[in-house]
Design an enzyme around this catalytic site. Structure first.
Site, PDB file in Angstrom:
ATOM      1  N   GLY A  83       0.763  -1.066   0.089  1.00  0.00           N
ATOM      2  CA  GLY A  83       0.104  -0.084  -0.045  1.00  0.00           C
ATOM      3  C   GLY A  83       0.743   1.308   0.021  1.00  0.00           C
ATOM      4  O   GLY A  83       0.155   2.212   0.099  1.00  0.00           O
ATOM      5  N   TRP A  85       2.366   2.846  -2.523  1.00  0.00           N
ATOM      6  CA  TRP A  85       2.003   3.805  -3.460  1.00  0.00           C
ATOM      7  C   TRP A  85       0.803   4.556  -3.171  1.00  0.00           C
ATOM      8  O   TRP A  85       0.473   5.600  -3.567  1.00  0.00           O
ATOM      9  CB  TRP A  85       2.111   2.974  -4.829  1.00  0.00           C
ATOM     10  CG  TRP A  85       3.671   2.977  -5.240  1.00  0.00           C
ATOM     11  CD1 TRP A  85       4.667   3.049  -4.433  1.00  0.00           C
ATOM     12  CD2 TRP A  85       4.059   2.560  -6.871  1.00  0.00           C
ATOM     13  NE1 TRP A  85       5.940   2.805  -5.433  1.00  0.00           N
ATOM     14  CE2 TRP A  85       5.396   2.514  -6.728  1.00  0.00           C
ATOM     15  CE3 TRP A  85       3.309   2.510  -7.882  1.00  0.00           C
ATOM     16  CZ2 TRP A  85       5.887   2.280  -8.086  1.00  0.00           C
ATOM     17  CZ3 TRP A  85       4.155   2.304  -9.086  1.00  0.00           C
ATOM     18  CH2 TRP A  85       5.398   2.204  -9.244  1.00  0.00           C
ATOM     19  N   ASP A 146       2.927  -1.462 -10.129  1.00  0.00           N
ATOM     20  CA  ASP A 146       3.991  -2.048  -9.307  1.00  0.00           C
ATOM     21  C   ASP A 146       3.867  -3.751  -9.644  1.00  0.00           C
ATOM     22  O   ASP A 146       4.827  -4.356  -8.694  1.00  0.00           O
ATOM     23  CB  ASP A 146       4.226  -1.722  -7.845  1.00  0.00           C
ATOM     24  CG  ASP A 146       5.650  -1.720  -7.297  1.00  0.00           C
ATOM     25  OD1 ASP A 146       6.583  -1.763  -8.082  1.00  0.00           O
ATOM     26  OD2 ASP A 146       5.797  -1.844  -6.081  1.00  0.00           O
ATOM     27  N   LYS A 186       6.482  -1.056 -13.353  1.00  0.00           N
ATOM     28  CA  LYS A 186       7.738  -1.799 -13.123  1.00  0.00           C
ATOM     29  C   LYS A 186       8.105  -2.668 -14.171  1.00  0.00           C
ATOM     30  O   LYS A 186       7.188  -3.420 -14.546  1.00  0.00           O
ATOM     31  CB  LYS A 186       7.758  -2.503 -11.611  1.00  0.00           C
ATOM     32  CG  LYS A 186       8.927  -3.246 -11.429  1.00  0.00           C
ATOM     33  CD  LYS A 186       9.114  -3.530  -9.804  1.00  0.00           C
ATOM     34  CE  LYS A 186       7.915  -4.372  -9.454  1.00  0.00           C
ATOM     35  NZ  LYS A 186       8.125  -4.473  -8.020  1.00  0.00           N
TER      36      LYS A 186
END
Length: 240
Positions: A83, A85, A146, A186
């Site tokens: 959590g 981000w 991510d 990512k």
């Protein structure tokens, strides 16, 4: 939680290097990971400033340079657990529980984040994109990913699996972003993202590879940032 950008990890926060004693059942790799965590200034800073993970500083550093997050924006966070981000995105966009503008998803269980509409669900599920769009309530300003596949230890395999997740995330971004929006995801080094890069370059004004300072030097991770979305791709029916 401190405001984004308050404080930086430095020599004063490191102290002496912590060595971890070997323990029965602990592998050499887990031993190295534990020592790295205990001696990582970003891990210490995350605990001190109330972020759930050191990953928050990767997004923070990218945002400080590229100015992705702004008050009032709609943001999607893919692969959100634990959590970090989402926390940063909600704080900067000023998202609230009453009027959440940040929507997040992960198949892992995750504690609620103030101002974030959270789904515990696999993003690859067929109905996941629709649920995210409905919760968002309008076109997104920013799509974050991510996501990374569980590692196998084989670098090329891990790269290919994570590139696939990034490609799915990019396809979703093309569907939900508003013109001018951005996509950040990512990836792992490995050289198989040519098709993905070509797609992003067609639909965004600029595409960058980024390695923020908080990304460990020995990590194969990189971040792809596509800015200035040109609009949804035309369907064959529209072009014909």
């Amino acid at each position: 939680m401190k405001k984004p950008g308050d404080g930086k990890p430095g020599p004063g926060g490191r102290g002496l290097t912590v060595k971890v004693k070997t323990a029965r059942g602990r592998t050499a790799s887990s031993q190295r990971w534990l020592e790295r965590q205990l001696n990582d200034p970003y891990v210490a800073r995350a605990k001190r400033e109330g972020y759930r993970s050191r990953a928050a500083y990767k997004l923070m550093e990218i945002d400080e340079k590229h100015h992705l997050l702004k008050p009032g924006q709609r943001v999607v966070d893919l692969g959100a657990a634990p959590g970090g981000w989402s926390q940063l995105a909600a704080a900067i966009t000023r998202s609230t529980d009453e009027h959440p503008t940040v929507v997040a998803i992960d198949y892992l269980e995750m504690d609620p984040v103030p101002g974030v509409h959270l789904f515990q669900k696999d993003f690859l599920d067929e109905d996941a994109p629709r649920l995210l769009e409905e919760a968002l309530g309008g076109p997104a300003d920013l799509v974050l990913s991510d996501m990374a596949a569980p590692t196998t230890g084989h670098r090329q395999t891990d790269h290919l699996r994570t590139i696939h997740l990034c490609e799915v995330a990019a396809a979703f971004a093309l569907d939900v972003l508003k013109p001018g929006g951005s996509f950040l995801a990512k990836v792992f080094r490995g050289g198989a993202e040519n098709e993905l890069l070509a797609t992003l370059k067609r639909h965004f004004a600029s595409v960058h590879h980024i390695k923020p300072p908080s990304s460990r030097a020995d990590s194969v991770e990189l971040f792809l940032l596509a800015k200035g979305f040109k609009g949804r791709p035309e369907t064959p029916e529209e072009t014909g």
